[in-house]
Design a protein around this motif. Structure first.
Motif, PDB file in Angstrom:
ATOM      1  N   GLU A 228      37.791  50.975  50.167  1.00 41.67           N
ATOM      2  CA  GLU A 228      37.414  49.550  50.253  1.00 41.67           C
ATOM      3  C   GLU A 228      37.491  48.650  49.291  1.00 41.67           C
ATOM      4  N   PHE A 229      36.742  49.280  48.305  1.00 36.09           N
ATOM      5  CA  PHE A 229      36.819  48.480  46.811  1.00 36.09           C
ATOM      6  C   PHE A 229      38.298  48.070  46.364  1.00 36.09           C
ATOM      7  N   MET A 230      39.267  49.120  46.383  1.00 39.73           N
ATOM      8  CA  MET A 230      40.637  48.716  46.152  1.00 39.73           C
ATOM      9  C   MET A 230      41.029  47.590  47.090  1.00 39.73           C
ATOM     10  N   ALA A 231      40.856  47.719  48.236  1.00 40.99           N
ATOM     11  CA  ALA A 231      41.542  46.798  49.095  1.00 40.99           C
ATOM     12  C   ALA A 231      40.932  45.385  48.996  1.00 40.99           C
ATOM     13  N   GLN A 232      39.630  45.414  48.633  1.00 39.06           N
ATOM     14  CA  GLN A 232      38.698  44.124  48.253  1.00 39.06           C
ATOM     15  C   GLN A 232      38.881  43.580  46.824  1.00 39.06           C
ATOM     16  N   SER A 233      39.752  43.923  46.046  1.00 35.73           N
ATOM     17  CA  SER A 233      39.705  43.678  44.658  1.00 35.73           C
ATOM     18  C   SER A 233      40.902  43.317  44.116  1.00 35.73           C
ATOM     19  N   LEU A 234      40.963  42.562  42.948  1.00 41.94           N
ATOM     20  CA  LEU A 234      42.166  42.074  42.455  1.00 41.94           C
ATOM     21  C   LEU A 234      42.451  42.745  40.983  1.00 41.94           C
ATOM     22  N   PRO A 235      43.580  43.106  40.317  1.00 45.78           N
ATOM     23  CA  PRO A 235      43.709  43.454  39.258  1.00 45.78           C
ATOM     24  C   PRO A 235      43.408  42.395  38.202  1.00 45.78           C
ATOM     25  N   VAL A 236      43.020  42.747  36.891  1.00 40.89           N
ATOM     26  CA  VAL A 236      42.787  41.725  35.902  1.00 40.89           C
ATOM     27  C   VAL A 236      43.393  42.241  34.636  1.00 40.89           C
ATOM     28  N   GLU A 237      44.170  41.532  33.775  1.00 44.23           N
ATOM     29  CA  GLU A 237      44.639  41.869  32.525  1.00 44.23           C
ATOM     30  C   GLU A 237      44.940  40.713  31.829  1.00 44.23           C
ATOM     31  N   LEU A 238      44.451  40.761  30.416  1.00 48.01           N
ATOM     32  CA  LEU A 238      44.619  39.629  29.594  1.00 48.01           C
ATOM     33  C   LEU A 238      44.476  40.219  28.208  1.00 48.01           C
ATOM     34  N   GLU A 239      45.172  39.812  27.408  1.00 51.33           N
ATOM     35  CA  GLU A 239      45.225  39.881  25.832  1.00 51.33           C
ATOM     36  C   GLU A 239      45.052  38.737  25.125  1.00 51.33           C
ATOM     37  N   LEU A 240      43.815  38.600  24.565  1.00 55.36           N
ATOM     38  CA  LEU A 240      43.723  37.365  23.640  1.00 55.36           C
ATOM     39  C   LEU A 240      43.996  38.017  21.877  1.00 55.36           C
ATOM     40  N   GLU A 241      43.828  37.266  21.060  1.00 53.58           N
ATOM     41  CA  GLU A 241      44.092  37.715  19.525  1.00 53.58           C
ATOM     42  C   GLU A 241      43.717  39.205  19.102  1.00 53.58           C
TER      43      GLU A 241
END
Ligand code: ADP
Ligand code: MG
Length: 619
Positions: A228-241
């Motif tokens: 349920e959590f997987m279905a109700q969530s979105l991936p995030v990914e970001l790299e800053l300095e």
């Protein structure tokens, strides 16, 4: 003086050692779950690959953690229970870059001071295990494979005052499991078992080390937090300095009443941090209903020298060297993930788009037809100015695919001149079928039925459009041919005069006609549909509430939201199918369109399977 007899009776004395330990223990050990956390920390630091946790009576009667880690040599056993004894750092330099779960060297000593603790361990090179009884100091041989077992019985037995603060066994158990979850989420290569009263409650298998780290983390999240959590969530990914963030964040609709599903890790260590929490809240601010709490699992990686992990006895708080940068990283990553409309990822790219968004919107005289504000439409016109970063990641359609798609649509429309019915499968939110009770739009897409709350959806579209215009300091205004006048209260008159500049920026021209009358001469073009007097009154009321210019800044979103409410389509308005389709298409390309301005969902999918279920079909 009344205090003299006190002075006479008491002299200053050193506290007895056991009392010192018990007081210190209070800082580290609050409840059974704190013991679980410390013991799991140690097992993981010892390189364990399998960890078993046994609990009785919610952990109050017994907590037993067994691991297959490197063990403690027999000669070192008594040392492990001493305060400020640790094998994890030797010098101050090491403090800077330590990569363990924590090394204050007081956990076992603290637990030992307030429970009946037994430590049993065997390093691989030692041919037998030895156990040490914490209270008596008795050491005796045992049989067990390499690794360590630590058993904690009768927690707080010697500190009844603390024991009284414990909640029911069920509550304490839930906290213990939660503590285990927090460790398990970030260590997918370690197998966990949790037993309560002899029954296996949870088993999280080890993920293959060969597997890609992200895939392993995803697998573990699925096991620990559920499908349920997987279905109700979105991936995030970001790299800053200097820092990188990854993980998953819950959809606004999956938010909870309590902040009990917020996991954040810094360099693999669980932390509870104000900067991260605040950044996450800010990212959700515009899409979350009231005081609901978002769910998230965030992994932040940064140079260990940029964070101090040892500032707090329970080691859960950290101090960032550059907290502004961390704030920015978290907020940006989450905003990007949240802003893209999810309807688009419902389906792959439409195979044969036939009708045209242009065609549909052409008949939308009454709708705000400021097409330039739609990210896609503007991208079409100026492909080189494709700005919205969220389009670029994590969706079924890439920006170029979308561009192609829109290109095809426009060609089709101009070549054929006709507008055949939209195919149900063409668009993520489908083809409009009908309007229900003047409130909902019913649409059909490949998966089944879509229901859209048309007022809520349109309000968000107008709101996002206003925000974009506001950012460019230019809310497109439309003069009224005949100014609308209304009898104003003294507060309204006052607000109109004090906030002339702000009103101007908002695209409103409200002038004083007489001591009791205001006139609206212009309003935002995006709001051409509503009642100008009501709009003016609501905005003036908002402004009167926030008079300082700095409050103005904070109230800006609120003001725009108030205005959006006036521009959006009212319930009970009859829409043509073309109008409904146009709304669906706008939703597909508007940021945050899955929630209305108050954080409620704007649409729902009922799959054919759901519908079959209603009718017991195929059962
Ligand atoms: P710290 O973890 O801060 O060093 P603790 O009181 O938690 O302090 O543990 C003291 C020491 O006992 C650790 O430094 C470690 O050497 C040893 N130890 C504790 N638990 C384990 C374990 N499960 N396996 C191996 N060594 C352990
Ligand atoms: Mg420890």
């Amino acid at each position: 003086m009344t205090s003299t007899h006190l002075q006479a009776q008491r002299s200053i004395r050193q506290l007895p050692d056991t009392l010192i330990s018990q007081i210190a223990a209070g800082e580290v050990i609050e409840r059974p779950a704190s013991v679980v956390r410390e013991l799991l920390d140690n097992a993981l630091d010892a390189g364990a690959t399998r960890i078993k946790l046994h609990l009785r009576a919610g952990g109050v009667r017994q907590i037993l953690v067994q691991d297959d880690g490197q063990g403690i040599a027999m000669a070192d056993l008594p040392m492990a229970l001493q305060r400020h004894a640790t094998s994890k750092i030797a010098s101050l330099e090491e403090l800077e870059s330590v990569a363990t779960m924590g090394f204050r060297g007081e956990a076992l000593a603290a637990i030992n001071a307030i429970s009946e603790l037994t430590l049993c361990s065997r390093p691989a090179q030692q041919d037998q295990a030895w156990s040490l009884q914490g209270q008596s100091g008795e050491i005796k041989p045992e049989a067990r494979p390499p690794g360590t077992s630590i058993e904690v019985r009768e927690l707080f037995f010697s500190v009844p005052a603390r024991r009284k603060f414990l909640k029911t066994d069920a509550t304490e158990l839930a906290h213990c499991v939660e503590a285990a979850r927090r460790h398990a989420l970030v260590r997918p290569e370690v197998a966990f078992e949790i037993w309560h009263e002899g029954k296996l409650m949870h088993q999280w298998h080890a993920q293959d080390k060969q597997e890609d780290r992200n895939a392993a983390l995803d697998q573990r999240m699925t096991h620990v937090l559920g499908q349920e959590f997987m279905a109700q969530s979105l991936p995030v990914e970001l790299e800053l300095e200097h820092a990188r963030i990854s993980g998953r964040i819950g959809l606004p609709s999956a938010a909870r009443a309590r902040a009990d599903r917020q996991f954040s890790y810094v360099n693999g260590r669980l932390v509870r941090d104000k900067v991260i929490q605040h950044a996450a809240r800010s990212a959700y601010q515009d899409v979350l209903h009231g005081h609901r709490q978002p769910v998230y699992v965030l992994f932040i990686e940064l140079d260990p020298r940029r964070v101090d992990v040892n500032v707090h006895p329970s080691k859960i708080e950290v101090r960032f060297r550059d907290s502004r940068q961390i704030h920015q990283l978290v907020q940006r990553a989450l905003e990007d993930a949240l802003s893209a409309p999810r309807s688009v990822s419902l389906q792959a790219m439409p195979s044969e788009p036939q009708n045209s968004g242009k065609n549909a919107s052409a008949s939308l005289a009454a709708w705000p037809s400021d097409q330039e504000q739609l990210p896609l439409a503007s991208a079409l016109r100026h492909p080189e100015h494709q700005t919205s970063s969220s389009w670029r990641r994590g969706h079924a359609l890439t920006a170029s695919e979308r561009l192609k798609l829109w290109g095809q649509l426009h060609e089709d429309a101009t070549e054929s001149g006709a507008s055949p019915a939209v195919q149900a499968s063409d668009w993520p939110l489908g083809r409009a079928l009908a309007q229900l009770k003047g409130i909902y739009i019913l649409a059909e897409n490949q998966n089944g039925l879509i229901i859209v709350d048309m007022h809520a959806a349109h309000e968000r579209i107008v709101y996002e459009r206003l925000k974009k215009q506001w950012e460019r300091a230019h809310i497109v205004r439309q003069p009224l041919l005949i100014p609308v006048t209304f009898a104003a209260t003294p507060e309204e008159l006052d607000a109109a005069q004090t906030h002339e500049d702000t009103l101007d920026k908002l695209g409103l021209d409200i002038s004083v006609l007489s001591e009791k009358t205001l006139a609206v001469r212009a309003r935002p073009a995006a709001l051409a549909d509503g009642d100008a007097t009501e709009l003016a009154r609501d905005v003036l009321a908002d402004l009167a509430r926030h008079d300082a210019s700095n409050a103005m800044q904070r109230a800006q979103d609120q003001l725009l939201a108030t205005m959006a409410c006036h521009g959006s389509v009212r319930a009970n308005r009859q829409l043509t199918l073309d109008e409904m389709n146009a709304l669906l298409r706008q939703m597909e390309v508007t940021e945050r369109s899955d929630q209305c301005n108050h954080g409620r969902p704007t649409w729902r999918q009922f799959s054919l399977k759901d519908l079959d279920g209603f009718f017991w079909r195929g059962q």
